[in-house]
Scaffold this motif. Structure first.
Motif, PDB file in Angstrom:
ATOM      1  N   MET A 208      28.808  46.940  32.140  1.00  0.00           N
ATOM      2  CA  MET A 208      30.051  47.243  32.400  1.00  0.00           C
ATOM      3  C   MET A 208      30.874  48.238  31.343  1.00  0.00           C
ATOM      4  O   MET A 208      30.653  48.115  30.269  1.00  0.00           O
ATOM      5  N   ASN A 212      36.683  47.530  31.081  1.00  0.00           N
ATOM      6  CA  ASN A 212      36.842  46.500  32.419  1.00  0.00           C
ATOM      7  C   ASN A 212      36.170  45.356  31.899  1.00  0.00           C
ATOM      8  O   ASN A 212      36.650  44.055  32.598  1.00  0.00           O
ATOM      9  N   ARG A 215      38.789  43.030  30.156  1.00  0.00           N
ATOM     10  CA  ARG A 215      39.735  42.592  31.304  1.00  0.00           C
ATOM     11  C   ARG A 215      38.974  41.543  32.193  1.00  0.00           C
ATOM     12  O   ARG A 215      39.828  40.451  32.229  1.00  0.00           O
ATOM     13  N   LEU A 216      37.965  41.536  32.422  1.00  0.00           N
ATOM     14  CA  LEU A 216      37.179  40.586  33.166  1.00  0.00           C
ATOM     15  C   LEU A 216      37.180  39.215  32.552  1.00  0.00           C
ATOM     16  O   LEU A 216      37.324  38.403  32.846  1.00  0.00           O
ATOM     17  N   VAL A 233      32.027  37.802  41.519  1.00  0.00           N
ATOM     18  CA  VAL A 233      32.263  38.914  40.730  1.00  0.00           C
ATOM     19  C   VAL A 233      31.285  40.086  41.040  1.00  0.00           C
ATOM     20  O   VAL A 233      31.297  41.297  41.212  1.00  0.00           O
ATOM     21  N   ILE A 237      31.646  43.699  42.722  1.00  0.00           N
ATOM     22  CA  ILE A 237      31.259  44.873  42.134  1.00  0.00           C
ATOM     23  C   ILE A 237      30.497  45.704  43.153  1.00  0.00           C
ATOM     24  O   ILE A 237      30.450  47.065  43.319  1.00  0.00           O
ATOM     25  N   CYS A 240      32.517  47.243  45.667  1.00  0.00           N
ATOM     26  CA  CYS A 240      33.356  48.513  45.167  1.00  0.00           C
ATOM     27  C   CYS A 240      32.547  49.902  44.947  1.00  0.00           C
ATOM     28  O   CYS A 240      32.921  50.768  45.195  1.00  0.00           O
ATOM     29  N   ASN A 264      38.052  49.289  39.130  1.00  0.00           N
ATOM     30  CA  ASN A 264      39.620  48.771  39.287  1.00  0.00           C
ATOM     31  C   ASN A 264      39.329  47.391  39.303  1.00  0.00           C
ATOM     32  O   ASN A 264      39.188  46.505  40.398  1.00  0.00           O
ATOM     33  N   MET A 265      39.604  46.671  38.076  1.00  0.00           N
ATOM     34  CA  MET A 265      39.459  45.357  38.012  1.00  0.00           C
ATOM     35  C   MET A 265      40.447  44.067  38.720  1.00  0.00           C
ATOM     36  O   MET A 265      39.688  43.001  39.282  1.00  0.00           O
ATOM     37  N   GLU A 266      41.552  44.769  39.078  1.00  0.00           N
ATOM     38  CA  GLU A 266      42.326  43.811  39.868  1.00  0.00           C
ATOM     39  C   GLU A 266      41.716  43.752  41.207  1.00  0.00           C
ATOM     40  O   GLU A 266      41.532  42.477  41.817  1.00  0.00           O
ATOM     41  N   VAL A 268      38.378  44.040  42.034  1.00  0.00           N
ATOM     42  CA  VAL A 268      37.091  43.417  41.856  1.00  0.00           C
ATOM     43  C   VAL A 268      37.452  41.882  41.930  1.00  0.00           C
ATOM     44  O   VAL A 268      36.643  41.245  42.515  1.00  0.00           O
ATOM     45  N   ILE A 269      38.181  41.389  41.104  1.00  0.00           N
ATOM     46  CA  ILE A 269      38.628  40.061  40.847  1.00  0.00           C
ATOM     47  C   ILE A 269      39.088  39.308  42.232  1.00  0.00           C
ATOM     48  O   ILE A 269      38.766  38.160  42.684  1.00  0.00           O
TER      49      ILE A 269
END
Length: 290
Positions: A208, A212, A215-216, A233, A237, A240, A264-266, A268-269
């Motif tokens: 990663m 990112n 943040r994860l 997760v 990904i 994504c 964009n982690m928001e 992804v989560i």
């Protein structure tokens, strides 16, 4: 409320919890941290989430002092492994400018050697550099970076004792085949085993983009069982980057999966939660039909 006001309000929420004089409300901290931690508070928040710093503020000074003394006493010597760590850190720093600088190289060497010399059953591997890096970046002291890194390594070790890596890879392949059948790589030239093993074994620390990853990990450290959530997760990904992967040749696919683009982690989560929900529902209906 505009974006700046939202950020200020979010920061204030964290500060209120952290500035409590008697007891830090860990439950509230976890709820907030799942949505990301402001970078200027990340180190302090991670210490609480990982259990390095206790919620009881009356013991804070004594526990800090005890940690510092314990870390000072640790053996940080092994010239052969130190050389290997330095070489790997040098490669890592070329990819992650956030950790550039000679002073960081010695911190990596000290933290990883202290861990290996205290855990003789653990062998050195290059992945330790990537797993250690977020702590060196976000914590103010080498000592705190060490104890947070140790907490993560202990949690990972415990998890792999319960479910072997081989089992996890097999479970993930099943999840991948059910969740994204149109993307599932049947082609032998894209070895699912290779990249999925690393994704699952190292919590995406090697693949990663650094911003990112931290943040994860905000979300992971706020969860009671991040390892159960991690495969979703990974699936998210893949969703994504699905369109990008479909346009690539086999060799390029492998490269992308081992060096992920900025995500964009928001999203992804959020998608990972949806995948988990769908999987639970599917399992329940299958069990109902038996």
């Amino acid at each position: 409320m505009n974006h700046d006001e939202e950020e200020t309000s979010y920061l204030t929420d964290f500060q209120e919890i952290l500035q409590s004089e008697v007891y830090v409300d860990l439950e509230r901290l976890r709820i907030l941290a799942r949505h990301g931690v402001p970078s200027q508070l990340r180190g302090e928040v991670w210490k609480y989430l990982l259990g390095v710093q206790q919620a009881d503020r009356s013991r804070e000074l004594s526990s800090c002092k005890a940690r510092s003394e314990e870390y000072d006493q640790m053996d940080k010597e092994n010239s052969d492994i130190a050389k290997r760590i330095r070489a790997e850190v040098s490669r890592y720093q070329r990819r992650v400018p956030q950790l550039e600088g000679k002073e960081n190289v010695q911190v990596f060497v000290n933290v990883i050697l202290a861990y290996l010399n205290s855990n003789h059953d653990v062998e050195y591997s290059a992945s330790l550099v990537a797993l250690c890096a977020p702590f060196i970046h976000v914590l103010d002291t080498e000592c705190d970076a060490y104890f947070c890194f140790e907490k993560l390594m202990q949690a990972m070790e415990e998890h792999f004792l319960n479910v072997s890596l081989k089992e996890q890879v097999a479970q993930f392949m099943t999840l991948f085949r059910c969740g994204l059948p149109e993307l599932y790589f049947d082609d032998e030239e894209v070895d699912i085993n290779e990249w999925s093993t690393s994704w699952l074994q190292n919590l995406l620390a090697k693949e990663m983009r650094f911003e990112n990853l931290v943040r994860l990990w905000d979300s992971y450290f706020a969860m009671t069982d991040p390892f159960a959530f991690h495969p979703f997760v990974c699936l998210s990904i893949l969703l994504c980057v699905k369109e990008a992967l479909e346009d690539l040749e086999q060799s390029e696919i492998r490269t992308m999966l081992l060096r992920l683009p900025l995500l964009n982690m928001e999203m992804v989560i959020a998608d990972a939660y949806n995948f988990r929900h769908e999987t639970i529902e599917r399992q329940m209906s299958e069990n109902g039909e038996l």
